[in-house]
Design an enzyme around this catalytic site. Structure first.
Site, PDB file in Angstrom:
ATOM      1  N   SER A   1     -17.661 -62.000 -29.840  1.00 49.15           N
ATOM      2  CA  SER A   1     -16.925 -62.200 -28.604  1.00 49.15           C
ATOM      3  C   SER A   1     -17.165 -61.095 -27.589  1.00 49.15           C
ATOM      4  CB  SER A   1     -15.427 -62.299 -28.908  1.00 49.15           C
ATOM      5  OG  SER A   1     -15.014 -61.177 -29.652  1.00 49.15           O
TER       6      SER A   1
ATOM      7  N   ARG B   1     -17.970 -69.727 -15.617  1.00 48.68           N
ATOM      8  CA  ARG B   1     -16.581 -69.272 -15.735  1.00 48.68           C
ATOM      9  C   ARG B   1     -16.512 -67.759 -15.855  1.00 48.68           C
ATOM     10  NH1 ARG B   1     -13.324 -66.315 -19.807  1.00 48.68           N
ATOM     11  NH2 ARG B   1     -11.164 -66.986 -19.525  1.00 48.68           N
TER      12      ARG B   1
ATOM     13  N   THR C   1      -5.875 -58.973 -23.271  1.00 47.27           N
ATOM     14  CA  THR C   1      -6.784 -59.737 -24.104  1.00 47.27           C
ATOM     15  C   THR C   1      -6.197 -61.120 -24.320  1.00 47.27           C
ATOM     16  OG1 THR C   1      -8.016 -59.738 -26.202  1.00 47.27           O
ATOM     17  CG2 THR C   1      -5.760 -58.940 -26.268  1.00 47.27           C
ATOM     18  N   GLY C   2      -7.049 -62.079 -24.633  1.00 45.23           N
ATOM     19  CA  GLY C   2      -6.562 -63.435 -24.834  1.00 45.23           C
ATOM     20  C   GLY C   2      -7.085 -64.377 -23.772  1.00 45.23           C
TER      21      GLY C   2
ATOM     22  N   THR D   1     -12.044 -60.003 -26.562  1.00 45.50           N
ATOM     23  CA  THR D   1     -12.213 -58.948 -25.572  1.00 45.50           C
ATOM     24  C   THR D   1     -11.760 -57.595 -26.117  1.00 45.50           C
ATOM     25  OG1 THR D   1     -11.747 -60.556 -23.840  1.00 45.50           O
ATOM     26  CG2 THR D   1     -11.523 -58.225 -23.262  1.00 45.50           C
TER      27      THR D   1
ATOM     28  N   THR E   1     -16.469 -58.177 -22.522  1.00 43.40           N
ATOM     29  CA  THR E   1     -16.320 -59.422 -23.272  1.00 43.40           C
ATOM     30  C   THR E   1     -17.462 -60.389 -22.989  1.00 43.40           C
ATOM     31  OG1 THR E   1     -14.780 -61.239 -23.745  1.00 43.40           O
ATOM     32  CG2 THR E   1     -15.007 -60.572 -21.458  1.00 43.40           C
TER      33      THR E   1
END
Length: 326
Positions: A84, A214, A237-238, A186, A204
């Protein structure tokens, strides 16, 4: 009552109320695992213990906190098993690995790259943007061109394992982000050196199988990461879309400016998302924050967010508290 005595008694009453307010005002609530102390390096997600150790080593060897966060962030960027961040990151829907990163120092200098392809270390490119251009952000082909001019090598950063997973995904092409499915994504990292200088960074490969083009919150100063040397810093993060809509990291730093502890600010940041955005329970967002003396806080929408910290000669991992308990 004479006017003079009335004013005098009124002033005494106001003063009494002020004293009472001071007596009843609660001290900021700190994270149970938090303690002051510098230098410090801290990062999202437990697997990033090597990153916080690398950041601390850089500072102990005479580097600044800025050197620390760059060195720390480069660890997962170069790790093909970390799917990731950087090399080994999962691709978008078109099979392309696109990278985002940003960096910021104690003097409000900042650099960022978005939708960068073929460069293993986007965080280092972001630092070059900060130090060698009049801009804050470069994107896409322009960011890659700048990286090449700065001596970075264009490489194939899609690993065999990431490509294999992508080909399996293509069979259904179902795009449905699942909270914590990658265990860590991330990396947001912050550090304060012995000179009390604060820096932060974020890097990330973004959501797996996202739409081509994106860009999430990670390269956006004030969303995925923000530091203010007078106050402290925060990283996110997320699911970046939720963070973007609430300017998450900037919000947390401003809450600390108003007197909230890092823990209280992170909790309010998550609750702001919950109060403003529908279906928030389906997703994960975690915030991590530090203040100028080394206190830290962390909070997430739901269970599963953790973080690594190097402070006082020790490296530890902690689980974050979370909002959705059901």
């Amino acid at each position: 009552m004479k006017r003079r005595n009335f004013i005098k008694s009124g002033a005494i009453g106001v003063a009494s109320v002020g004293v009472l307010a001071c007596e009843t005002e609660k001290a900021p609530v700190q994270n149970v695992n938090s303690k002051p102390g510098l230098p410090i390096s801290i990062a999202t997600w437990a697997p990033n213990v090597d990153a916080v150790d690398a950041a601390m080593a850089a500072m102990e060897n005479g580097g600044s906190s800025l050197d620390g966060v760059e060195k720390g962030g480069s660890v997962p960027e170069a790790n093909p098993k970390d799917m990731s961040v950087g090399y080994g990151g999962r691709p978008d829907r078109d099979g392309k690995v696109t990278l985002d990163a940003c960096i910021m120092d104690w003097e409000m200098n900042a650099g960022s790259v978005a939708f960068l392809q073929g460069i293993k270390h986007p965080l280092s490119v972001a630092r070059r943007v900060m130090e060698k251009t009049p801009h804050v952000m470069l994107a896409g082909a322009g960011a890659q061109q700048f990286a090449i001019e700065e001596g970075f090598e264009v490489e194939n950063i899609l690993t065999e394992e990431a490509e294999k997973q992508y080909k399996e995904w293509v069979k259904t092409s179902e795009y449905k982000p699942v909270a914590n499915i990658e265990l860590h994504d991330t990396i947001g990292i912050m550090a304060i050196d012995e000179s009390e200088k604060l820096a932060g960074a974020c890097t990330t490969s973004g959501m797996a199988y996202k739409m081509h083009g994106r860009v999430g919150d990670s390269p956006i100063i004030g969303a995925g990461m923000y530091v203010d040397d007078e106050i402290g810093g925060a990283v996110a993060t997320g699911v970046g879309e939720l963070v973007l809509k609430t300017c998450g990291s900037f919000l947390i730093v401003e809450l600390m400016r108003q007197g909230r502890s890092p823990q209280e600010a992170c909790e309010e940041g998550v609750k702001r998302i919950a109060s403003k955005l529908k279906d928030f329970e389906q997703f994960q967002v975690g915030f991590l924050a530090i203040d100028k003396v080394g206190n830290h806080g962390a909070y997430a929408i739901q269970k599963g967010f953790n973080y690594a910290i190097n402070q006082g000669g020790e490296t530890k991992v902690y689980d974050s508290d979370f909002l959705v308990k059901a």
